[in-house]
Design an enzyme around this catalytic site. Structure first.
Site, PDB file in Angstrom:
ATOM      1  N   PHE A  12      -7.721   2.830  -5.964  1.00 19.93           N
ATOM      2  CA  PHE A  12      -9.046   2.224  -5.816  1.00 19.93           C
ATOM      3  C   PHE A  12     -10.135   3.130  -6.392  1.00 19.93           C
ATOM      4  O   PHE A  12     -10.832   2.763  -7.340  1.00 19.93           O
ATOM      5  CB  PHE A  12      -9.274   1.929  -4.333  1.00 19.93           C
ATOM      6  CG  PHE A  12     -10.710   1.804  -3.916  1.00 19.93           C
ATOM      7  CD1 PHE A  12     -11.567   0.896  -4.537  1.00 19.93           C
ATOM      8  CD2 PHE A  12     -11.218   2.588  -2.893  1.00 19.93           C
ATOM      9  CE1 PHE A  12     -12.891   0.786  -4.148  1.00 19.93           C
ATOM     10  CE2 PHE A  12     -12.539   2.480  -2.485  1.00 19.93           C
ATOM     11  CZ  PHE A  12     -13.382   1.587  -3.122  1.00 19.93           C
ATOM     12  N   THR A  36       1.056   4.315  -4.324  1.00 22.19           N
ATOM     13  CA  THR A  36       0.077   3.445  -3.652  1.00 22.19           C
ATOM     14  C   THR A  36      -0.901   2.820  -4.642  1.00 22.19           C
ATOM     15  O   THR A  36      -1.675   1.941  -4.261  1.00 22.19           O
ATOM     16  CB  THR A  36      -0.727   4.213  -2.573  1.00 22.19           C
ATOM     17  OG1 THR A  36      -1.392   5.314  -3.184  1.00 22.19           O
ATOM     18  CG2 THR A  36       0.183   4.712  -1.463  1.00 22.19           C
ATOM     19  N   TYR A 146      -1.831  13.690   6.973  1.00 21.41           N
ATOM     20  CA  TYR A 146      -2.923  13.494   6.014  1.00 21.41           C
ATOM     21  C   TYR A 146      -4.009  14.545   6.212  1.00 21.41           C
ATOM     22  O   TYR A 146      -4.438  15.201   5.259  1.00 21.41           O
ATOM     23  CB  TYR A 146      -3.508  12.092   6.183  1.00 21.41           C
ATOM     24  CG  TYR A 146      -4.619  11.757   5.217  1.00 21.41           C
ATOM     25  CD1 TYR A 146      -4.371  11.611   3.853  1.00 21.41           C
ATOM     26  CD2 TYR A 146      -5.924  11.564   5.665  1.00 21.41           C
ATOM     27  CE1 TYR A 146      -5.384  11.298   2.966  1.00 21.41           C
ATOM     28  CE2 TYR A 146      -6.947  11.246   4.786  1.00 21.41           C
ATOM     29  CZ  TYR A 146      -6.674  11.118   3.441  1.00 21.41           C
ATOM     30  OH  TYR A 146      -7.686  10.805   2.557  1.00 21.41           O
ATOM     31  N   LYS A 150      -4.955  17.686   3.498  1.00 24.64           N
ATOM     32  CA  LYS A 150      -6.274  17.861   2.895  1.00 24.64           C
ATOM     33  C   LYS A 150      -6.879  19.219   3.261  1.00 24.64           C
ATOM     34  O   LYS A 150      -7.558  19.846   2.440  1.00 24.64           O
ATOM     35  CB  LYS A 150      -7.205  16.730   3.329  1.00 24.64           C
ATOM     36  CG  LYS A 150      -6.823  15.361   2.773  1.00 24.64           C
ATOM     37  CD  LYS A 150      -6.905  15.328   1.259  1.00 24.64           C
ATOM     38  CE  LYS A 150      -6.720  13.932   0.705  1.00 24.64           C
ATOM     39  NZ  LYS A 150      -6.828  13.882  -0.773  1.00 24.64           N
ATOM     40  N   ARG A 187      -7.174  -0.353   6.495  1.00 26.72           N
ATOM     41  CA  ARG A 187      -8.521   0.106   6.812  1.00 26.72           C
ATOM     42  C   ARG A 187      -9.395  -1.084   7.213  1.00 26.72           C
ATOM     43  O   ARG A 187      -9.114  -2.225   6.882  1.00 26.72           O
ATOM     44  CB  ARG A 187      -9.096   0.892   5.631  1.00 26.72           C
ATOM     45  CG  ARG A 187      -8.447   2.269   5.517  1.00 26.72           C
ATOM     46  CD  ARG A 187      -8.972   3.081   4.362  1.00 26.72           C
ATOM     47  NE  ARG A 187      -8.346   2.700   3.111  1.00 26.72           N
ATOM     48  CZ  ARG A 187      -8.417   3.439   2.004  1.00 26.72           C
ATOM     49  NH1 ARG A 187      -9.102   4.570   2.006  1.00 26.72           N
ATOM     50  NH2 ARG A 187      -7.827   3.047   0.899  1.00 26.72           N
TER      51      ARG A 187
END
Length: 328
Positions: A12, A36, A146, A150, A187
């Protein structure tokens, strides 16, 4: 002509970054293994002479012969549905993938910007979140794959910056939305819009008092662009500080979509943050940046995108098959 490598290019946000840098006159090398990402997000670029694409997993060695001036590392699962299904791959792209790209940046003498996240703050005890807040993260919880990927990504990036003198930038991205989001990625925005379009009740996890702050993708891309060309190596929040509760947001979606669904409530997932709001004072001062697109305007554009999806996408339940990426 400067060349920029963008990992996660078929995702995205990655695909919108490809568009922006081509528009700015760069040659863009997109890289993605489609775990993804979606090829449809970049199909409009395939015939563009200023775009080339490499299908590759960044956790494996990266070899590119040509000169590279800049690297944007945006390869990573980003939704809970994804990273709870592929936890090892999520940890590897933040660790091994970042290590590989830092090595490439060192070899090419390129500037590297990494996509970090507001999730480094965990379920924050400070509100709104400032860049000097260290966070409240459960390292062994399901979301830790996740969050900690990060956090490690930031640490190794700063280590390469300090030890090897690599030019690095770190953007902490808060909830971003817009066209090309995956409808069933878990989401809240695509979930609510998908449910509204299918005539389903809107699902809220918890009591709906938790808050989020939504940044339209064009604003996010502008902030990232400005940060890349700044002289600042430390993390910078890029997001929209206008906060809204999930309960109130559900009512906005019902009004926007002109539907009559009711709202239903389910249990809150483990470690789901109760508050999310960026303090963007640093971005305002450093980059002269702040979001311009109102939530009303951005949501209308996003809903138009979802309304025009093929019906098979709208009713597809199993959003992604990860089997070929998982080693047993």
């Amino acid at each position: 002509m400067n060349t920029i490598l963008i990992t996660g290019a078929a995702g995205f946000l990655g695909s919108h970054l490809c568009d922006r840098f081509i528009k700015e006159g760069f040659h863009v090398i997109g890289m993605d293994n489609y775990i993804t990402g979606d090829q449809r997000n970049i199909e409009h670029l395939i015939e563009n002479t200023n775009f080339s694409f490499i299908e590759h997993d960044v956790t494996k060695h990266i070899s590119i012969d040509q000169k590279i001036h800049y690297i944007l590392h945006f390869a990573s699962p980003a939704s809970p549905i994804d990273y709870l299904k592929i936890p090892i791959q999520t940890l590897k792209v933040g660790s091994l993938g970042t290590h590989n790209l830092l090595g490439l940046a060192k070899a090419k003498k390129a500037r590297l910007l990494i996509a970090s996240t507001s999730e480094v703050y965990g379920d924050p005890l400070v509100h709104p979140q400032t860049e000097d807040y260290y966070g409240n993260v459960n390292t062994i919880g399901p979301r830790g794959v996740y969050d900690e990927a990060k956090r490690f990504q930031e640490s190794i990036t700063m280590a390469y910056h300090r030890f090897h003198g690599i030019e690095t930038r770190i953007v902490r991205i808060f909830n971003t939305y817009g066209p090309r989001m995956r409808l069933n990625d878990g989401r809240v925005i695509p979930a609510f819009m998908g449910q509204a379009l299918r005539g389903e009740d809107l699902t809220i996890f918890g009591d709906g008092s938790q808050t989020r702050s939504f940044c339209y993708v064009d604003d996010q891309v502008e902030g990232i662009y400005k940060l890349l060309f700044s002289d600042y190596a430390y993390p910078v929040n890029i997001g929209n500080p206008h906060e809204i509760s999930i309960c109130d947001f559900a009512e906005e979606i019902i009004k926007l979509t002109n539907t009559t669904q009711k709202v239903i409530y389910k249990d809150l997932p483990v470690d789901d943050p109760m508050q999310r709001q960026p303090d963007i004072s640093l971005a305002r001062k450093l980059l002269n940046w702040e979001p311009k697109v109102t939530r009303e305007e951005g949501m209308k554009k996003t809903f138009e995108f979802f309304k025009n999806l093929p019906e098979e996408d709208l009713f597809k339940r199993e959003h992604r098959d990860f089997s070929k990426h998982i080693k047993t």
